[in-house]
Design a protein around this motif. Structure first.
Motif, short mmCIF file in Angstrom:
data_model
loop_
_atom_site.label_atom_id
_atom_site.label_comp_id
_atom_site.label_asym_id
_atom_site.label_seq_id
_atom_site.Cartn_x
_atom_site.Cartn_y
_atom_site.Cartn_z
N CYS A 227 0.78 -1.18 -0.05
CA CYS A 227 -0.11 -0.16 0.07
C CYS A 227 1.02 1.32 -0.05
O CYS A 227 0.75 2.52 -0.53
CB CYS A 227 -1.06 -0.04 1.21
SG CYS A 227 -2.20 -1.14 1.25
N ASN A 230 2.33 2.31 -3.29
CA ASN A 230 1.60 3.02 -4.25
C ASN A 230 0.84 4.56 -3.35
O ASN A 230 -0.08 5.04 -3.78
CB ASN A 230 0.29 2.15 -4.22
CG ASN A 230 0.56 1.18 -5.25
OD1 ASN A 230 0.48 1.25 -6.40
ND2 ASN A 230 0.97 0.02 -4.73
N ASP A 288 -4.19 -6.62 -4.95
CA ASP A 288 -3.99 -5.62 -6.03
C ASP A 288 -5.50 -4.98 -6.34
O ASP A 288 -5.49 -3.60 -6.94
CB ASP A 288 -3.71 -6.37 -7.41
CG ASP A 288 -2.17 -6.70 -7.09
OD1 ASP A 288 -1.70 -6.11 -6.15
OD2 ASP A 288 -1.64 -7.61 -7.84
N THR A 295 -6.21 3.77 -4.10
CA THR A 295 -5.44 4.71 -4.83
C THR A 295 -6.60 5.72 -5.35
O THR A 295 -6.09 7.02 -5.63
CB THR A 295 -4.51 4.14 -5.58
OG1 THR A 295 -3.56 3.12 -5.16
CG2 THR A 295 -3.63 5.36 -6.46
#
Length: 306
Positions: A227, A230, A288, A295
């Motif tokens: 995490c 990202n 994912d 995100t």
């Protein structure tokens, strides 16, 4: 301070508009009975800016600033706002022509913006008209936020000048601009408006990961690392307390995403997702897939250049 910076060297019309900004800390000895959380404090931070421009640039600068204000408020998810143009009070300084010119520039800037406005007759500062932006929050309370205050007098009193194309010395106009007003007060209003559930992109903790038992701790750490890679902001809890209590605490803290990981998730590389405001947890979400969702949902808003 910004006027002294302006005056520190000769200025040409080619230098204008000149825009100076600071986060300025200011203090006011408010009476104890008037203090109210972050809404009224004795020490506060203003997002203070001053724009020096030629008279011909005044309308366009006010229009640009109005677009900037609206973009900022919408970035925070605020939509129910309007403007107020405050005009010359009975007691004022300055000549009629300047007041009429500045008031008309403010009115034209508002006319070309996409914000509704009203006229507050005689409510301007004693030295020039101003535009105030008001927000109505989620439970109907009205708050005064951003201010665009024209100043016709301080440039004169500080002896500010610029040289125009024909080498004449002229006086600039100045705009005091505050987008938030007081940063502390703005965040108090946001907290009230969202009942503490602030937009996820603002929060220091966007995701809390809770391993069901010690055996899932390594997978929880792996989830956190992926995490963070990202750009997501994550806290990993320990497995030392009962899971139900940890979940309840995370919900009280209004964390946007609570991830629960157990032994089944380790092998499948999945997570259980508790979304803020959702009725129940969703189990078995591929990591994912979750990262792509989070995100996008937690992406910081972007502003066009002003």
């Amino acid at each position: 301070g910004h006027m002294l910076i302006y005056r520190a060297q000769p200025r040409s019309y080619r230098d204008l508009p000149l825009r100076l900004f600071e986060f300025g800390t200011v203090y006011r000895y408010e009476r104890s009975g008037t203090l109210h959380g972050l809404l009224r404090v004795r020490g506060l931070t203003q997002d203070d800016s001053h724009i020096f421009c030629t008279p011909d640039q005044l309308k366009d600068e006010l229009g640009r600033l109005l677009r900037f204000v609206i973009a900022i408020l919408r970035a925070f998810g605020l939509e129910d706002f309007d403007a107020e143009l405050s005009t010359r009070p009975e007691k004022s300084v300055g000549n009629d022509a300047e007041w009429e010119f500045a008031t008309e520039a403010a009115r034209l800037a508002l006319d070309t913006s996409d914000i509704e406005y009203s006229i507050a007759e005689g409510e301007g500062a004693f030295y020039a008209p101003k535009i105030d932006i008001h927000l109505t929050d989620a439970i109907g309370r009205r708050w005064q936020l951003s201010t665009l205050q024209i100043d016709l007098q301080e440039p004169q009193r500080f002896g500010l000048e610029f040289q125009d194309a024909s080498n004449q010395k002229l006086r600039p106009y100045m705009i005091h601009r505050a987008l938030f007003g007081s940063v502390e007060r703005f965040f108090a209003i946001l907290t009230e408006h969202y009942a503490g559930a602030l937009p996820g992109w603002l929060l220091e903790e966007q995701i809390r990961i809770l391993p069901v038992a010690q055996e899932a701790q390594n997978w929880a750490d792996t989830v956190a690392s992926r995490c963070k890679a990202n750009g997501l902001r994550v806290v990993v809890g320990s497995a030392g307390e009962p899971l139900g209590g940890r979940i309840r605490k995370a919900k009280v803290d209004k964390v946007p995403y609570i991830l629960v990981v157990g032994n089944n998730d380790v092998a499948a590389e999945t997570v259980g997702v508790n979304r803020r405001g959702a009725a129940k947890e969703e189990r078995g979400i591929a990591l994912d897939v979750f990262i792509a969702e989070a995100t996008e949902a937690l992406r910081e808003p972007t502003l066009e250049a002003f």
